[in-house]
Enzyme design. Structure first.
Site, PDB file in Angstrom:
ATOM      1  N   GLN A 120      34.796  39.305  43.925  1.00 39.19           N
ATOM      2  CA  GLN A 120      34.847  40.769  44.817  1.00 39.19           C
ATOM      3  C   GLN A 120      35.779  41.635  43.947  1.00 39.19           C
ATOM      4  O   GLN A 120      35.584  42.971  44.244  1.00 39.19           O
ATOM      5  CB  GLN A 120      35.122  40.682  46.087  1.00 39.19           C
TER       6      GLN A 120
ATOM      7  N   ASP B 227      35.995  42.787  41.026  1.00 35.86           N
ATOM      8  CA  ASP B 227      34.954  43.748  40.450  1.00 35.86           C
ATOM      9  C   ASP B 227      33.786  44.272  41.267  1.00 35.86           C
ATOM     10  O   ASP B 227      32.859  43.814  40.853  1.00 35.86           O
ATOM     11  CB  ASP B 227      34.867  43.215  38.974  1.00 35.86           C
TER      12      ASP B 227
ATOM     13  N   GLN C 118      31.128  46.257  26.245  1.00 34.86           N
ATOM     14  CA  GLN C 118      31.336  46.562  27.589  1.00 34.86           C
ATOM     15  C   GLN C 118      32.728  47.403  27.401  1.00 34.86           C
ATOM     16  O   GLN C 118      33.432  47.940  28.656  1.00 34.86           O
ATOM     17  CB  GLN C 118      31.321  45.693  28.558  1.00 34.86           C
TER      18      GLN C 118
ATOM     19  N   VAL D  79      41.041  36.650  44.911  1.00 33.41           N
ATOM     20  CA  VAL D  79      42.494  35.660  44.720  1.00 33.41           C
ATOM     21  C   VAL D  79      43.504  36.526  44.426  1.00 33.41           C
ATOM     22  O   VAL D  79      43.454  37.361  43.268  1.00 33.41           O
ATOM     23  CB  VAL D  79      42.219  34.489  43.889  1.00 33.41           C
TER      24      VAL D  79
ATOM     25  N   HIS E 146      39.523  32.843  38.474  1.00 32.58           N
ATOM     26  CA  HIS E 146      38.244  32.276  37.686  1.00 32.58           C
ATOM     27  C   HIS E 146      38.054  30.916  38.306  1.00 32.58           C
ATOM     28  O   HIS E 146      36.814  30.396  38.447  1.00 32.58           O
ATOM     29  CB  HIS E 146      38.449  32.273  36.144  1.00 32.58           C
TER      30      HIS E 146
ATOM     31  N   MET F 284      35.406  36.419  30.650  1.00 31.95           N
ATOM     32  CA  MET F 284      35.864  37.087  29.328  1.00 31.95           C
ATOM     33  C   MET F 284      37.095  36.295  28.811  1.00 31.95           C
ATOM     34  O   MET F 284      37.828  36.454  28.047  1.00 31.95           O
ATOM     35  CB  MET F 284      36.235  38.337  29.300  1.00 31.95           C
TER      36      MET F 284
ATOM     37  N   GLN G  24      31.205  46.321  39.655  1.00 32.20           N
ATOM     38  CA  GLN G  24      30.179  45.379  38.861  1.00 32.20           C
ATOM     39  C   GLN G  24      29.359  44.492  39.623  1.00 32.20           C
ATOM     40  O   GLN G  24      28.258  44.238  39.322  1.00 32.20           O
ATOM     41  CB  GLN G  24      31.102  44.266  38.214  1.00 32.20           C
TER      42      GLN G  24
ATOM     43  N   SER H 291      44.336  38.973  37.679  1.00 33.75           N
ATOM     44  CA  SER H 291      43.591  39.752  36.406  1.00 33.75           C
ATOM     45  C   SER H 291      44.259  39.298  35.187  1.00 33.75           C
ATOM     46  O   SER H 291      45.611  38.887  34.966  1.00 33.75           O
ATOM     47  CB  SER H 291      43.753  41.170  36.511  1.00 33.75           C
ATOM     48  N   SER H 292      43.371  38.979  34.149  1.00 35.77           N
ATOM     49  CA  SER H 292      43.691  38.705  32.944  1.00 35.77           C
ATOM     50  C   SER H 292      44.592  39.857  32.332  1.00 35.77           C
ATOM     51  O   SER H 292      45.603  39.363  31.449  1.00 35.77           O
ATOM     52  CB  SER H 292      42.450  38.572  31.826  1.00 35.77           C
TER      53      SER H 292
HETATM   54  P1  AMP Z   1      36.636  38.711  33.927  1.00 35.23           P
HETATM   55  O1  AMP Z   1      36.759  37.308  32.960  1.00 35.23           O
HETATM   56  O2  AMP Z   1      37.615  39.550  34.209  1.00 35.23           O
HETATM   57  O3  AMP Z   1      35.229  39.242  33.395  1.00 35.23           O
HETATM   58  O4  AMP Z   1      35.789  37.831  35.280  1.00 35.23           O
HETATM   59  C1  AMP Z   1      35.072  37.036  35.334  1.00 35.23           C
HETATM   60  C2  AMP Z   1      34.822  36.768  36.966  1.00 35.23           C
HETATM   61  O5  AMP Z   1      35.738  36.478  37.647  1.00 35.23           O
HETATM   62  C3  AMP Z   1      34.394  37.982  37.393  1.00 35.23           C
HETATM   63  O6  AMP Z   1      33.115  37.911  38.286  1.00 35.23           O
HETATM   64  C4  AMP Z   1      35.576  38.855  38.033  1.00 35.23           C
HETATM   65  O7  AMP Z   1      35.189  39.607  39.201  1.00 35.23           O
HETATM   66  C5  AMP Z   1      35.967  37.474  38.633  1.00 35.23           C
HETATM   67  N1  AMP Z   1      37.553  37.458  38.977  1.00 35.23           N
HETATM   68  C6  AMP Z   1      38.479  38.082  38.032  1.00 35.23           C
HETATM   69  N2  AMP Z   1      39.591  38.206  38.761  1.00 35.23           N
HETATM   70  C7  AMP Z   1      39.399  37.779  39.862  1.00 35.23           C
HETATM   71  C8  AMP Z   1      40.258  37.179  40.921  1.00 35.23           C
HETATM   72  N3  AMP Z   1      41.480  37.868  41.204  1.00 35.23           N
HETATM   73  N4  AMP Z   1      39.609  36.857  42.236  1.00 35.23           N
HETATM   74  C9  AMP Z   1      38.271  36.463  42.185  1.00 35.23           C
HETATM   75  N5  AMP Z   1      37.413  36.664  41.222  1.00 35.23           N
HETATM   76  C10 AMP Z   1      37.900  37.175  40.133  1.00 35.23           C
END
Ligand code: AMP
Length: 290
Positions: free
Chosen positions: A146, A148, A58, A174, A34, A27, A151, A183-184
């Site tokens: 992992q 999420d 969502q 990470v 990412h 997203m 998800q 996290s964003s």
């Molecule tokens: P999002 O942009 O939050 O929808 O995340 C996109 C993908 O990146 C999803 O598969 C998330 O699980 C993964 N993701 C988000 N944060 C992390 C993190 N800290 N470590 C690993 N993967 C992540």
């Protein structure tokens, strides 16, 4: 690196890629978590394709869709640096044109618990966008974080039920140096809440120590300790639970020899920011004992 905003252009670019494709749906507001998925994707396939789309279906009516961070220029730079072949970044109208009926995929027992209970309809929206993105990008492999955890289970179940010919790979979370999962949404934590945010990781660490070092087998006792650790850091706790690692169902007891371990899942709010995290417990112990 190609950048496509339409489905048609993305399909054309995909067809021009010789060899296998790993797909990383996001997203945006991209961070090292990412980037790690993209680099992992490069090891797994010949090319990596990323999508950047803040998916409205969502988000619940009272959630943060409008104020979700959007940093497309930085995001594209990060993708380029990570060696991504192409990015699909559509507008909402491209993904959800007015003639759409609103197809729904439901996974009873899996999409209506934990996150799905707190955020009704969330996983219906996730499944709708993921199924559509997979049909547009046509990857061989899809990479997921992992972080999420639910998800990952939901998407995996959907893809298995629908016989989608794509391999899912889940990559470890990470974290920041103090353990906070990247996290964003972390950018919305003020200084005080940022300090308290480590309480989520600490709660998971408490659970890990209780199960792996103390041999605690009662899920309720571990869950109470997780909740206390979060509350000590001012979290309004949504849930703090120990579950089966695949079905996410509650457990009567934590079976130390369960070869896949168990999963500790926690979510809560610090002021306006909602955070989630998880940790697998007992798997290493189980492996060593095998
Ligand atoms: P999002 O942009 O939050 O929808 O995340 C996109 C993908 O990146 C999803 O598969 C998330 O699980 C993964 N993701 C988000 N944060 C992390 C993190 N800290 N470590 C690993 N993967 C992540």
């Amino acid at each position: 690196m190609w950048i496509a905003t339409t489905i048609q252009e993305t399909r054309k670019q995909r067809q021009a890629l010789a060899g296998s494709v790993a797909f990383v749906p996001t997203m945006g507001a991209l961070h090292d978590g990412h980037a790690w998925l993209m680099r992992a994707g490069r090891q797994l396939a010949d090319h990596v394709v990323v999508s950047i789309f803040v998916n409205p279906t969502q988000f619940g009516p009272n959630e943060d869709f409008a104020r979700y961070p959007r940093t497309i220029n930085d995001d594209l730079q990060l993708c380029e640096k990570a060696g991504v072949a192409g990015v699909f970044c559509p507008e909402v109208e491209e993904m959800y044109p007015p003639q759409d009926v609103g197809c729904r995929i439901s996974l009873p027992g899996l999409d209506d618990i934990l996150e799905g209970k707190i955020r009704p309809g969330h996983f219906t929206g996730v499944c709708r966008v993921v199924a559509k993105l997979l049909n547009i990008v046509g990857p061989d492999i899809a990479c997921w974080g992992q972080k999420d955890y639910q998800q990952c289970r939901v998407v995996d179940a959907m893809m298995r039920d629908l016989a989608m010919p794509i391999r899912n790979v889940v990559l470890p979370t990470v974290r920041e140096p103090d353990g906070l999962a990247m996290s964003s949404r972390n950018r919305y934590l003020d200084a005080e809440n940022r300090r308290h945010a480590t309480g989520l990781y600490k709660a998971l660490g408490v659970a890990k120590a209780m199960v792996e070092q103390d041999g605690q087998t009662d899920p309720q006792i571990v869950e109470d300790a997780m909740r206390q650790a979060m509350e000590a850091h001012h979290f309004a706790v949504d849930y703090a639970v120990i579950r089966h690692p695949l079905t996410l169902t509650p457990l009567d007891s934590i079976e130390p020899r369960l070869t896949r371990g168990v999963v500790a899942l926690a979510a809560g709010r610090l002021g306006p920011v909602r955070l989630i995290d998880n940790m697998i417990l007992g798997r290493e112990t189980a492996k060593q004992e095998e």
